[in-house]
Scaffold this motif. Structure first.
Motif, PDB file in Angstrom:
ATOM      1  N   GLN A 103     -19.557  -3.259  13.460  1.00  0.00           N
ATOM      2  CA  GLN A 103     -19.074  -3.619  12.126  1.00  0.00           C
ATOM      3  C   GLN A 103     -17.612  -3.210  11.973  1.00  0.00           C
ATOM      4  O   GLN A 103     -17.142  -2.276  12.627  1.00  0.00           O
ATOM      5  N   LEU A 104     -16.923  -3.918  11.095  1.00  0.00           N
ATOM      6  CA  LEU A 104     -15.581  -3.508  10.696  1.00  0.00           C
ATOM      7  C   LEU A 104     -15.332  -3.979   9.271  1.00  0.00           C
ATOM      8  O   LEU A 104     -15.926  -4.957   8.810  1.00  0.00           O
ATOM      9  N   TRP A 105     -14.467  -3.234   8.579  1.00  0.00           N
ATOM     10  CA  TRP A 105     -14.056  -3.597   7.230  1.00  0.00           C
ATOM     11  C   TRP A 105     -12.565  -3.917   7.241  1.00  0.00           C
ATOM     12  O   TRP A 105     -11.763  -3.201   7.821  1.00  0.00           O
ATOM     13  N   THR A 106     -12.205  -5.014   6.605  1.00  0.00           N
ATOM     14  CA  THR A 106     -10.812  -5.395   6.455  1.00  0.00           C
ATOM     15  C   THR A 106     -10.671  -6.040   5.069  1.00  0.00           C
ATOM     16  O   THR A 106     -11.508  -5.785   4.198  1.00  0.00           O
ATOM     17  N   PHE A 107      -9.645  -6.820   4.850  1.00  0.00           N
ATOM     18  CA  PHE A 107      -9.539  -7.504   3.557  1.00  0.00           C
ATOM     19  C   PHE A 107      -8.875  -8.865   3.747  1.00  0.00           C
ATOM     20  O   PHE A 107      -8.217  -9.125   4.773  1.00  0.00           O
ATOM     21  N   ARG A 108      -9.054  -9.718   2.765  1.00  0.00           N
ATOM     22  CA  ARG A 108      -8.550 -11.080   2.857  1.00  0.00           C
ATOM     23  C   ARG A 108      -7.017 -11.074   2.928  1.00  0.00           C
ATOM     24  O   ARG A 108      -6.353 -10.336   2.228  1.00  0.00           O
ATOM     25  N   GLY A 109      -6.496 -11.911   3.808  1.00  0.00           N
ATOM     26  CA  GLY A 109      -5.047 -12.019   3.940  1.00  0.00           C
ATOM     27  C   GLY A 109      -4.534 -11.650   5.318  1.00  0.00           C
ATOM     28  O   GLY A 109      -3.401 -11.989   5.664  1.00  0.00           O
ATOM     29  N   LEU A 110      -5.348 -10.978   6.105  1.00  0.00           N
ATOM     30  CA  LEU A 110      -4.939 -10.588   7.456  1.00  0.00           C
ATOM     31  C   LEU A 110      -5.392 -11.671   8.444  1.00  0.00           C
ATOM     32  O   LEU A 110      -6.316 -11.474   9.237  1.00  0.00           O
ATOM     33  N   GLN A 111      -4.728 -12.805   8.410  1.00  0.00           N
ATOM     34  CA  GLN A 111      -5.200 -13.971   9.148  1.00  0.00           C
ATOM     35  C   GLN A 111      -5.128 -13.782  10.659  1.00  0.00           C
ATOM     36  O   GLN A 111      -6.031 -14.204  11.391  1.00  0.00           O
ATOM     37  N   ALA A 112      -4.051 -13.169  11.147  1.00  0.00           N
ATOM     38  CA  ALA A 112      -3.920 -12.986  12.595  1.00  0.00           C
ATOM     39  C   ALA A 112      -5.043 -12.099  13.129  1.00  0.00           C
ATOM     40  O   ALA A 112      -5.654 -12.395  14.164  1.00  0.00           O
ATOM     41  N   ALA A 113      -5.326 -11.017  12.409  1.00  0.00           N
ATOM     42  CA  ALA A 113      -6.396 -10.115  12.833  1.00  0.00           C
ATOM     43  C   ALA A 113      -7.752 -10.823  12.741  1.00  0.00           C
ATOM     44  O   ALA A 113      -8.593 -10.690  13.644  1.00  0.00           O
ATOM     45  N   GLU A 123     -18.168 -10.120   1.281  1.00  0.00           N
ATOM     46  CA  GLU A 123     -16.840 -10.042   0.685  1.00  0.00           C
ATOM     47  C   GLU A 123     -16.982  -9.600  -0.764  1.00  0.00           C
ATOM     48  O   GLU A 123     -17.818 -10.122  -1.502  1.00  0.00           O
ATOM     49  N   LYS A 124     -16.162  -8.628  -1.159  1.00  0.00           N
ATOM     50  CA  LYS A 124     -16.257  -8.096  -2.512  1.00  0.00           C
ATOM     51  C   LYS A 124     -14.948  -7.407  -2.881  1.00  0.00           C
ATOM     52  O   LYS A 124     -14.197  -6.971  -2.015  1.00  0.00           O
ATOM     53  N   PRO A 125     -14.674  -7.285  -4.185  1.00  0.00           N
ATOM     54  CA  PRO A 125     -13.478  -6.545  -4.613  1.00  0.00           C
ATOM     55  C   PRO A 125     -13.646  -5.066  -4.284  1.00  0.00           C
ATOM     56  O   PRO A 125     -14.751  -4.522  -4.338  1.00  0.00           O
ATOM     57  N   GLY A 126     -12.549  -4.424  -3.909  1.00  0.00           N
ATOM     58  CA  GLY A 126     -12.619  -2.998  -3.599  1.00  0.00           C
ATOM     59  C   GLY A 126     -11.252  -2.348  -3.709  1.00  0.00           C
ATOM     60  O   GLY A 126     -10.220  -3.014  -3.659  1.00  0.00           O
ATOM     61  N   GLN A 127     -11.261  -1.014  -3.836  1.00  0.00           N
ATOM     62  CA  GLN A 127     -10.007  -0.271  -3.974  1.00  0.00           C
ATOM     63  C   GLN A 127      -9.941   0.927  -3.030  1.00  0.00           C
ATOM     64  O   GLN A 127      -9.179   1.863  -3.262  1.00  0.00           O
ATOM     65  N   GLN A 128     -10.692   0.886  -1.955  1.00  0.00           N
ATOM     66  CA  GLN A 128     -10.720   2.052  -1.067  1.00  0.00           C
ATOM     67  C   GLN A 128      -9.386   2.304  -0.378  1.00  0.00           C
ATOM     68  O   GLN A 128      -9.128   3.400   0.131  1.00  0.00           O
ATOM     69  N   TRP A 129      -8.499   1.302  -0.356  1.00  0.00           N
ATOM     70  CA  TRP A 129      -7.190   1.475   0.272  1.00  0.00           C
ATOM     71  C   TRP A 129      -6.095   1.812  -0.749  1.00  0.00           C
ATOM     72  O   TRP A 129      -4.917   1.798  -0.424  1.00  0.00           O
ATOM     73  N   GLY A 130      -6.487   2.081  -1.996  1.00  0.00           N
ATOM     74  CA  GLY A 130      -5.509   2.472  -3.011  1.00  0.00           C
ATOM     75  C   GLY A 130      -4.982   1.322  -3.832  1.00  0.00           C
ATOM     76  O   GLY A 130      -4.164   1.520  -4.734  1.00  0.00           O
ATOM     77  N   PHE A 168       0.858  -1.186   0.000  1.00  0.00           N
ATOM     78  CA  PHE A 168       0.000   0.000   0.000  1.00  0.00           C
ATOM     79  C   PHE A 168       0.894   1.235   0.000  1.00  0.00           C
ATOM     80  O   PHE A 168       2.020   1.206   0.492  1.00  0.00           O
ATOM     81  N   GLY A 169       0.348   2.342  -0.523  1.00  0.00           N
ATOM     82  CA  GLY A 169       1.164   3.534  -0.663  1.00  0.00           C
ATOM     83  C   GLY A 169       0.541   4.781  -0.072  1.00  0.00           C
ATOM     84  O   GLY A 169      -0.166   4.741   0.942  1.00  0.00           O
ATOM     85  N   ALA A 170       0.772   5.899  -0.757  1.00  0.00           N
ATOM     86  CA  ALA A 170       0.372   7.209  -0.237  1.00  0.00           C
ATOM     87  C   ALA A 170      -1.136   7.344  -0.087  1.00  0.00           C
ATOM     88  O   ALA A 170      -1.615   8.030   0.821  1.00  0.00           O
ATOM     89  N   VAL A 171      -1.901   6.715  -0.982  1.00  0.00           N
ATOM     90  CA  VAL A 171      -3.362   6.808  -0.899  1.00  0.00           C
ATOM     91  C   VAL A 171      -3.843   6.255   0.437  1.00  0.00           C
ATOM     92  O   VAL A 171      -4.675   6.860   1.127  1.00  0.00           O
ATOM     93  N   PHE A 172      -3.299   5.114   0.831  1.00  0.00           N
ATOM     94  CA  PHE A 172      -3.705   4.481   2.081  1.00  0.00           C
ATOM     95  C   PHE A 172      -3.278   5.322   3.282  1.00  0.00           C
ATOM     96  O   PHE A 172      -4.067   5.557   4.200  1.00  0.00           O
ATOM     97  N   GLU A 173      -2.033   5.780   3.285  1.00  0.00           N
ATOM     98  CA  GLU A 173      -1.558   6.581   4.417  1.00  0.00           C
ATOM     99  C   GLU A 173      -2.381   7.856   4.566  1.00  0.00           C
ATOM    100  O   GLU A 173      -2.750   8.248   5.675  1.00  0.00           O
ATOM    101  N   ARG A 174      -2.677   8.505   3.440  1.00  0.00           N
ATOM    102  CA  ARG A 174      -3.473   9.731   3.484  1.00  0.00           C
ATOM    103  C   ARG A 174      -4.885   9.443   3.989  1.00  0.00           C
ATOM    104  O   ARG A 174      -5.456  10.226   4.753  1.00  0.00           O
ATOM    105  N   LYS A 175      -5.444   8.315   3.587  1.00  0.00           N
ATOM    106  CA  LYS A 175      -6.799   7.945   4.017  1.00  0.00           C
ATOM    107  C   LYS A 175      -6.847   7.740   5.528  1.00  0.00           C
ATOM    108  O   LYS A 175      -7.751   8.241   6.210  1.00  0.00           O
ATOM    109  N   VAL A 176      -5.864   7.012   6.065  1.00  0.00           N
ATOM    110  CA  VAL A 176      -5.829   6.777   7.511  1.00  0.00           C
ATOM    111  C   VAL A 176      -5.707   8.097   8.260  1.00  0.00           C
ATOM    112  O   VAL A 176      -6.457   8.376   9.205  1.00  0.00           O
ATOM    113  N   ALA A 177      -4.754   8.929   7.846  1.00  0.00           N
ATOM    114  CA  ALA A 177      -4.503  10.193   8.553  1.00  0.00           C
ATOM    115  C   ALA A 177      -5.704  11.126   8.481  1.00  0.00           C
ATOM    116  O   ALA A 177      -6.104  11.732   9.487  1.00  0.00           O
ATOM    117  N   THR A 178      -6.298  11.255   7.297  1.00  0.00           N
ATOM    118  CA  THR A 178      -7.412  12.183   7.114  1.00  0.00           C
ATOM    119  C   THR A 178      -8.643  11.748   7.894  1.00  0.00           C
ATOM    120  O   THR A 178      -9.267  12.553   8.610  1.00  0.00           O
TER     121      THR A 178
END
Length: 261
Positions: free
Chosen positions: A211-221, A235-242, A123-133
């Motif tokens: 409720q919470l939103w996450t994505f596939r692959g975060l097994q520990a969480a 479950e669905k495809p999405g790009q909200q994290w960049g 993940f890159g700048a889009v994700f970091e900016r989304k979290v901070a904002t």
């Protein structure tokens, strides 16, 4: 002594012989055990030891003067972890769970997210900016009774956090957001404790569901979520994290078992 210093016995024996030859140490047979020897610093040895202690203290003090005060706890934590690792122990730093805004929490949570998801999922700048904002907007209303932020601190430094947003979804629905633990604190049970505190708040406030939103692959969480009573409902495809991922929506009804002690 060899075990304490993690040196070979022959090496320790040679060191002691040299100290004795220089008049810094006396070695005498033990009155308690004929197989043992008692070691004691001479007056000269004690003076030299004091000089070494003062020199070392001055070195550390001079180095810390070049660091901002906020970094001193980081140095201390690093030394504690390093010392535990030398002993072959798994570090278990003591932490405290607290709630409410604390200075630096936005920067810490944003940094933890940015670094972890960049290293593991590119993940890159889009994700970091989304979290901070989005978290900055949330902190502007964190003092509302239905909202709360929980954080774990070691020596006053934020090392993990989770937030409950009770306003951005439907009435009676809590949104679990920004659940993250820093690299230095993973494997300590901190994540489970943070999640338990957040869900205790949810239940005390009487939210109908969380409720919470996450994505596939975060097994520990996901394991922690399911232990706490969350169920995957969408479950669905999405790009909200960049970056395109398989987004997952988890839901936990009010009072679901597994929230922890």
């Amino acid at each position: 002594m060899a075990a304490t210093l993690q040196l070979e016995k022959s090496t320790v024996s040679r060191l002691l012989d040299r100290l004795s030859e220089k008049g810094l140490l006396t070695v005498t047979p033990s009155a308690r055990d004929k197989r043992a020897q008692d070691l004691e610093l001479t007056a000269s040895g004690a003076r030299l030891y004091g000089e070494i202690e003062r020199f070392a203290d001055a070195q550390v003090s001079a180095a810390l003067e070049h660091l901002p005060g906020s970094c001193h706890d980081t140095v201390r934590l690093g030394l504690e972890l390093y010392a535990a690792a030398l002993q072959g122990e798994k570090p278990k730093p003591e932490f405290q769970i607290q709630s409410g805004y604390t200075p630096g929490i936005l920067a810490a949570v944003t940094e933890f997210h940015a670094l972890y998801y960049a290293q593991n999922f590119e993940f890159g700048a889009v994700f970091e900016r989304k979290v901070a904002t989005e978290m900055a907007e949330f902190l502007a209303r964190v003092d509302h009774p239905q909202n709360e932020v929980f954080y774990a601190a070691i020596h006053g430094r934020v090392v993990g956090s989770v937030s409950i947003d009770g306003e951005d979804l439907a009435d009676g629905v809590a949104h679990l957001r920004w659940f993250i633990v820093g690299d230095q604190a993973r494997g300590t049970g901190m994540g489970q404790r943070l999640l338990a505190e957040a869900l205790r708040f949810v239940d005390d406030m009487g939210f109908a569901e969380t409720q919470l939103w996450t994505f596939r692959g975060l097994q520990a969480a996901r394991h922690l979520y399911e232990q706490a009573g969350f169920v995957l409902v969408e479950e669905k495809p999405g790009q909200q994290w960049g970056k395109e991922v398989s987004e997952q929506k988890f839901l936990r009804p009010h009072g679901a078992s597994g929230a922890g002690p």
